[in-house]
Design an enzyme around this catalytic site. Sequence first.
Site, PDB file in Angstrom:
ATOM      1  N   GLU A  42     -26.035  14.547  14.579  1.00  0.00           N
ATOM      2  CA  GLU A  42     -25.635  15.547  13.581  1.00  0.00           C
ATOM      3  C   GLU A  42     -25.144  16.837  14.253  1.00  0.00           C
ATOM      4  O   GLU A  42     -24.199  17.458  13.801  1.00  0.00           O
ATOM      5  CB  GLU A  42     -26.787  15.855  12.607  1.00  0.00           C
ATOM      6  CG  GLU A  42     -26.979  14.795  11.533  1.00  0.00           C
ATOM      7  CD  GLU A  42     -25.720  14.492  10.730  1.00  0.00           C
ATOM      8  OE1 GLU A  42     -24.986  15.427  10.364  1.00  0.00           O
ATOM      9  OE2 GLU A  42     -25.442  13.301  10.488  1.00  0.00           O
ATOM     10  N   TYR A 125     -25.966  21.776   4.913  1.00  0.00           N
ATOM     11  CA  TYR A 125     -25.422  20.427   5.023  1.00  0.00           C
ATOM     12  C   TYR A 125     -26.250  19.557   5.983  1.00  0.00           C
ATOM     13  O   TYR A 125     -26.653  18.446   5.645  1.00  0.00           O
ATOM     14  CB  TYR A 125     -23.953  20.484   5.500  1.00  0.00           C
ATOM     15  CG  TYR A 125     -23.467  19.145   5.957  1.00  0.00           C
ATOM     16  CD1 TYR A 125     -23.037  18.204   5.035  1.00  0.00           C
ATOM     17  CD2 TYR A 125     -23.506  18.788   7.313  1.00  0.00           C
ATOM     18  CE1 TYR A 125     -22.644  16.950   5.448  1.00  0.00           C
ATOM     19  CE2 TYR A 125     -23.114  17.536   7.726  1.00  0.00           C
ATOM     20  CZ  TYR A 125     -22.682  16.624   6.793  1.00  0.00           C
ATOM     21  OH  TYR A 125     -22.308  15.373   7.188  1.00  0.00           O
ATOM     22  N   ASP A 143     -20.045  16.957   2.989  1.00  0.00           N
ATOM     23  CA  ASP A 143     -19.072  17.347   4.011  1.00  0.00           C
ATOM     24  C   ASP A 143     -17.683  17.292   3.374  1.00  0.00           C
ATOM     25  O   ASP A 143     -17.552  16.997   2.171  1.00  0.00           O
ATOM     26  CB  ASP A 143     -19.186  16.449   5.260  1.00  0.00           C
ATOM     27  CG  ASP A 143     -18.732  15.019   4.989  1.00  0.00           C
ATOM     28  OD1 ASP A 143     -18.530  14.661   3.805  1.00  0.00           O
ATOM     29  OD2 ASP A 143     -18.566  14.254   5.954  1.00  0.00           O
TER      30      ASP A 143
END
Length: 336
Positions: A42, A125, A143
Site C-alpha cells: 500500500e 484511503y 482510489d
Amino acid sequence: MHLKNNNLSKKILSWYDNNRRILPWRLDLKTKKKQYYRILSEFMLQQTQVKTVIPYFNNFVARVPSLKILSLTSGKKILKLWEGLGYYRRARNLHKTSKIIIKKYNGRLPHEFDKIKNLPGIGDYTAKALLALVYNQPHIPFDGNVKRVFFRLFKVKIEKNKNKIKSIIDRHFYTSRHGDLAEALMEFGAIICKPVNPLCDQCSLKKNCNSYKNKDLVFVNKKSHEKKKKYNIFCYLKKKKKEIVLINNKNLSFLSNFKIPKTKLVKFNNKKKSGWIYLCNYKNNISNIKMNINLFYKFVKNNSKKYKWYSIDQPNNEFIPTFTKKIFKKVSRVYN
Ligand code: SF4
C-alpha cells in the site's frame, strides 16, 4: 430491504475470481506476512503503478522479510531499496509506521480506523484499504479507479455525495468478502472500466451501468491528469573539483527534505538567466508530473563555507535521490 438482483458485488467478484492478476502481495499468506506485505504494497502503490512496484516489492521483501526486521533496519538501507521508486517520504513514513506497530501495537496492525489513520503516511484511503484487505472489514477505499467506476455506474461523484454513496454501497455492494470486493473494484477500474476506451463489451455490469445505458460514456482524458510544470535548476559548482551544492528541498513535494540543487518553479521557459550559464533542457517525468527543466550552472569559490558540497562522481554517505543523480550526470559535461 435489499434487492438481490441489484447486488453488483456478485458480478464483480465473479469477474475478479476469474481475472485477477497474480501479484506478490496477494499471495495466500499467513497472517503476519499478509499484514506486512499489504502494508508495504500500500505504501509503494501510493502514486505509483502496479507494474512499476512489482520488482521493487520483490526486491524489498527478499532483503527485508518482515515488519519486525523493517523496524530494525537502518533508514539508509530502506532508502537504498526504495531508490528509483520516487516519493521517498513514503519510505521514511513506512519505516516510522513499522516501528510504531512493533512497539506500540505488539507487531499487529490495529483493527481501528482512527488508530491506523494516525500512523505516519497513512491517510483515509490507505486506512480503509488496509482494514478491508487485512481484516476483511467492510470498507471501500476510493482510489481514482473506484471513483470512476462509481461515477459511470451511478452518475455520482464521491466527494459531493457521501450519503448517497453509503446508500449505494448498502444497496448494491453487500457481501461478506469485503477485502476481495475492495480489491475487485480497484482491479475492475484498472482493467475493464479504464479511463480511456473502457471495455464495455466485456463488462458484466453493463446492464446496470448508467453511462452505458445512456450512451454517455465519460472518457477521462489521461492527459488532463498530467501536470506539466517548468522548472529552472541552478547548480553551484566548484571549478577545479567536481563538486556541487545541494540543499534540503522544500519546493518539490515528492522529494520533500531530500538533497537537490536550488530549484525554482517558473512560468516561462526562458533560457537566459543573468549570472548563470545555460547547460541544457530536459524532461523528467515523476508520476503524473511532467517536468520540463532548464539546467543552469555557475562556478563559485571553492572555500565558501556557506554551501554544503557534494561530489558528483563518488557516492556520498547521504542518500541522493535519482532525480539529483540525473543532474550530476548532466553537470559532469561541464568538466569534460
Ligand atoms: S459498461 Fe463500460 S462504463 Fe459501464 S461500468 Fe462497464 S466498462 Fe465501465
